[in-house]
Design a protein around this motif. Structure first.
Motif, short mmCIF file in Angstrom:
data_model
loop_
_atom_site.label_atom_id
_atom_site.label_comp_id
_atom_site.label_asym_id
_atom_site.label_seq_id
_atom_site.Cartn_x
_atom_site.Cartn_y
_atom_site.Cartn_z
N GLU A 1 0.79 -1.24 0.00
CA GLU A 1 0.00 0.00 0.00
C GLU A 1 0.82 1.28 0.00
O GLU A 1 0.29 2.34 -0.34
CB GLU A 1 -0.92 0.00 1.24
N ARG B 1 -10.23 -0.01 -3.03
CA ARG B 1 -9.44 1.12 -2.52
C ARG B 1 -10.02 2.44 -3.04
O ARG B 1 -10.15 3.40 -2.28
CB ARG B 1 -7.98 0.97 -2.96
N GLN B 2 -10.35 2.48 -4.30
CA GLN B 2 -10.89 3.71 -4.88
C GLN B 2 -12.22 4.09 -4.23
O GLN B 2 -12.49 5.28 -4.00
CB GLN B 2 -11.05 3.53 -6.39
N SER C 1 -13.06 3.41 -1.15
CA SER C 1 -12.75 3.92 0.18
C SER C 1 -12.23 5.35 0.10
O SER C 1 -12.64 6.22 0.91
CB SER C 1 -11.69 3.02 0.84
N TYR C 2 -11.37 5.63 -0.85
CA TYR C 2 -10.87 7.00 -1.00
C TYR C 2 -11.99 7.96 -1.39
O TYR C 2 -12.02 9.12 -0.95
CB TYR C 2 -9.78 7.05 -2.08
N ALA D 1 -11.81 8.34 3.13
CA ALA D 1 -10.83 7.64 3.97
C ALA D 1 -9.42 7.91 3.47
O ALA D 1 -9.18 8.04 2.26
CB ALA D 1 -11.11 6.13 3.97
N ASN D 2 -8.47 7.99 4.40
CA ASN D 2 -7.08 8.15 4.01
C ASN D 2 -6.45 6.78 3.77
O ASN D 2 -7.10 5.74 3.86
CB ASN D 2 -6.30 8.94 5.06
N ARG D 3 -5.16 6.77 3.46
CA ARG D 3 -4.50 5.52 3.11
C ARG D 3 -4.43 4.57 4.29
O ARG D 3 -4.59 3.35 4.14
CB ARG D 3 -3.09 5.81 2.58
N LYS E 1 -6.55 4.29 6.90
CA LYS E 1 -7.86 3.68 7.14
C LYS E 1 -8.22 2.71 6.02
O LYS E 1 -8.81 1.66 6.28
CB LYS E 1 -8.92 4.77 7.26
N THR E 2 -7.86 3.04 4.81
CA THR E 2 -8.14 2.13 3.70
C THR E 2 -7.39 0.82 3.86
O THR E 2 -7.93 -0.27 3.63
CB THR E 2 -7.76 2.79 2.37
N THR E 3 -6.14 0.91 4.30
CA THR E 3 -5.33 -0.30 4.48
C THR E 3 -5.88 -1.17 5.60
O THR E 3 -6.03 -2.39 5.43
CB THR E 3 -3.87 0.08 4.80
N VAL F 1 -10.20 -1.75 4.91
CA VAL F 1 -10.71 -2.24 3.62
C VAL F 1 -9.82 -3.35 3.09
O VAL F 1 -10.26 -4.47 2.87
CB VAL F 1 -10.83 -1.08 2.61
#
Length: 321
Positions: A125, A205-206, A208-209, A213-215, A217-219, A222
């Motif tokens: 990520e 990921r897209q 979530s963004y 959400a930031n990276r 929280k996405t990691t 999600v």
């Protein structure tokens, strides 16, 4: 009921025709050869497993004809290597070996899981393509280092360094052996977990963004849950390798079979005992020789149970995309 399409005629107008049913055809000769080879490979794995069971069965009958299974599984003293090699008058309680194995494995997992998953998250990520191409091969290369090298590293370098800091009384101890074993299985956990996380569709990921959400929280919320089945498989594979590890524990853990709750003490694991006896310490046909197969069979059962539990967990958390 046949369905016709304008300009094409019947969908089954002949093999190779424009309306041919491409889902039904005879396999080619090369495909049959490949299928046969794959089936043979699968059958070979079954035969190898059956061969292991058969090889363990006969010595097991001899051992348990002289030693009670209850004493073997619940006894707290193991003196197989002491005294007369041909005497059955010994303590055959395997719990000291089992507890030492679980203790060293637990220490290894405490190191390997956070470090391995952290590396996997970074590579999947955060790292750029150039960094990933550099770090991933180096990480996988570490998995190919002979474990005896890790064992001597633990014995000659790590233990003298940590002895005054942790109050380790003996150069042989489970703590350092477990720590080094944890770093040994980090490449396994990290590489397989990174593969599982990289396989998560980019659309998740897209999405979530897009929701803000930031990276991080996405990691964590999600990508990690979506790849959970693969991550569990990676951890279990590392666990199985730690349970079956021999040289690190034989070199750095010691050969004193005793029941202890302090990882700083010297203790002997199941694999270390097998290595000691298999190296020629026991004459063939002696009681301690037969105990080798009993400990090996118990290790086989423990590994089998771990794999069955892992299969159940992977199926439970598997997600299809």
């Amino acid at each position: 009921m046949a369905v016709t399409t304008a300009g094409t005629g019947s969908p089954r107008s002949g093999a190779g025709g424009p309306g041919a049913d491409l889902t039904r055809r005879e396999p080619r000769y090369g495909e049959r050869v490949i299928e046969t080879l794959l089936a043979a490979a699968a059958g070979l794995s079954v035969l190898v497993t059956a061969g292991i069971v058969v090889a363990l069965a006969v010595p097991l009958f001899t051992f348990f004809a002289n030693v009670s299974p209850i004493e073997f599984l619940t006894g707290t003293s193991w003196t197989a290597s002491f005294g007369d090699k041909y005497s059955w008058d010994k303590d055959w309680g395997v719990l000291p070996l089992v507890m030492a194995t679980f203790m060293a494995t637990g220490i290894a997992l405490l190191v390997a899981i956070p470090v391995g998953l952290g590396i996997a998250m970074f590579l999947s990520e955060y790292a750029g393509l150039r960094t990933r191409k550099l770090v991933k091969p180096v990480l996988e290369l570490l998995a190919g280092i002979p474990t005896v090298v890790y064992g001597f590293l633990a014995l000659t370098a790590i233990t003298p360094l940590l002895q005054p800091l942790l109050g380790i009384p003996n150069i042989y101890n489970l703590l350092v052996a477990g720590l080094v074993m944890g770093f040994m299985i980090v490449p396994t956990v990290a590489s397989l977990s990174e593969d599982a996380m990289s396989a998560v569709p980019q659309a998740l990921r897209q999405g979530s963004y897009a929701l803000g959400a930031n990276r991080r929280k996405t990691t964590l919320k999600v990508v990690f849950p979506a790849a959970l089945s693969g991550i569990i498989a990676a951890i279990v594979l590392g666990l199985s390798r730690a349970v079956g590890e021999t040289m690190i524990l034989a070199v750095a853990g010691g050969n004193l079979a005793r029941l202890t709750g302090d990882p700083r003490d010297e203790a002997q694991t199941m694999t270390a005992f097998i290595a000691q006896i298999a190296s020629g310490d026991a004459p063939q046909g002696s009681p301690v020789y037969y105990s080798l197969f009993a400990v090996g069979a118990l290790l086989f059962v423990i590994t089998l149970v771990i794999n069955l539990i892992s299969i159940r967990l992977v199926r439970k958390y598997r997600q299809a995309y």
